[in-house]
Motif scaffolding. Structure first.
Motif, PDB file in Angstrom:
ATOM      1  N   TYR A  29      38.843 -45.310  50.088  1.00 52.91           N
ATOM      2  CA  TYR A  29      38.084 -45.679  48.895  1.00 52.91           C
ATOM      3  C   TYR A  29      37.797 -47.178  48.886  1.00 52.91           C
ATOM      4  N   ALA A  33      34.067 -48.638  49.001  1.00 53.45           N
ATOM      5  CA  ALA A  33      33.630 -49.387  47.820  1.00 53.45           C
ATOM      6  C   ALA A  33      33.275 -50.818  48.181  1.00 53.45           C
ATOM      7  N   SER A 103      30.456 -41.569  40.724  1.00 60.35           N
ATOM      8  CA  SER A 103      29.598 -40.952  41.745  1.00 60.35           C
ATOM      9  C   SER A 103      29.907 -39.484  42.005  1.00 60.35           C
ATOM     10  N   ALA A 132      33.826 -43.045  46.051  1.00 65.45           N
ATOM     11  CA  ALA A 132      33.415 -44.407  46.409  1.00 65.45           C
ATOM     12  C   ALA A 132      31.969 -44.498  46.842  1.00 65.45           C
ATOM     13  N   PHE A 135      29.198 -46.924  45.192  1.00 62.64           N
ATOM     14  CA  PHE A 135      30.013 -47.616  44.186  1.00 62.64           C
ATOM     15  C   PHE A 135      29.141 -48.612  43.432  1.00 62.64           C
TER      16      PHE A 135
END
Length: 288
Positions: A29, A33, A103, A132, A135
């Motif tokens: 993640y 991100a 998302s 993510a 993001f």
């Protein structure tokens, strides 16, 4: 056999055996991100404008409340400051979740067009990848707006503060974000079956936060029971906030339930985790 099982788990989006799925998920993640953040910050003027736009767009919700109070002194027996307290808690908690998991409502589209398959073959948890993806740092505008309204409420409302009440305010924001997160994940799991059903999910997420921005006394008791005992969104702010404000809850619940949001959040997250894994295991691609 063990090697085959490990490869199967990787294909299904799970990390190899012996490695923490939570740690792997957080790492994946963070990397995804950060990629999107770097992409966003390449156009800083555009980023600033989108944050301001997000802030202004969400602020219109509170402007609506201000317009109501320009005609009345109370709404369902609540003053402007007390409604602002409910609004700020709900908006800040939802904003944190929307930033982290906003998302996932596009999962149904991925299921329908088959692009979810590309996530399954990567050695990272699917949920982390979906959450993510794209993001959007612009969602900081909603969090900022909610915290500003909450700060305003804390200034204007006359609250008899105790150590427990002081502690309960940040606990409400964090627990509320976790409860909203469980709804996001459970909604995404539902989309494995219903495919592109993002609007159904949004009715519980975006619709839920709008519901919680108003006093429970303006709604029918059956609805209040539903969001207390069925889908426990009331524990995001209604139940604990009314304890802080020294106001009665419409369902005459005992006072100690105000301290249940962390436990409710843990239970909701556990259930949504089960739903997610069940949905992911039922996925059979598009067949093309």
């Amino acid at each position: 056999m063990a090697d085959l099982r490990e490869r199967h788990d990787v294909h299904r989006g799970f990390p190899p055996a012996g490695r923490s799925r939570v740690v792997e998920g957080l790492r994946a993640y963070r990397l995804i991100a950060w990629m999107w953040i770097r992409s966003t910050m390449a156009y800083r003027a555009s980023f600033a404008m989108t944050v301001v736009g997000n802030f202004a767009g969400t602020a219109l919700d509170f402007v609506t409340i201000l317009l109501m109070f320009s005609r009345v002194d109370e709404l369902g027996g609540y003053s402007l400051g007390e409604v602002a307290f409910l609004y700020g808690l709900s908006s800040a908690a939802f904003g944190l979740t929307d930033l982290a998991l906003g998302s996932v409502d596009r999962l149904g589209q991925r299921v329908r067009d088959g692009t979810l398959d590309t996530l399954l073959v990567r050695p990272a948890p699917v949920l982390a990848q979906v959450a993510a993806d794209r993001f959007a740092l612009r969602r900081l505008g909603r969090i900022t707006q909610g915290l500003l309204v909450l700060g305003y409420a804390l200034v204007v409302v006359d609250i008899s503060w105790t150590p427990l009440k002081v502690l309960l305010v940040p606990v409400m924001v964090v627990s509320g974000a976790a409860i909203f997160a469980s709804v996001f994940v459970a909604g995404a799991a539902f989309q494995f079956v219903a495919q592109d059903a993002s609007q159904v999910q949004n009715s519980f997420t975006y619709g839920g936060t709008t519901l919680l921005q108003y006093p429970p006394t303006v709604f029918a008791k059956d609805l209040v029971r539903g969001v207390t005992f069925v889908l426990p969104l009331a524990f995001v702010n209604w139940v604990p906030a009314l304890y802080v404000l020294d106001l009665p809850y419409p369902l005459d619940l005992p006072e100690w339930v105000a301290f249940l949001p962390p436990l409710v959040a843990v239970a909701c997250c556990a259930l949504s985790g089960v739903a997610w894994r069940a949905g992911l295991r039922s996925y059979r691609s598009t067949g093309s």
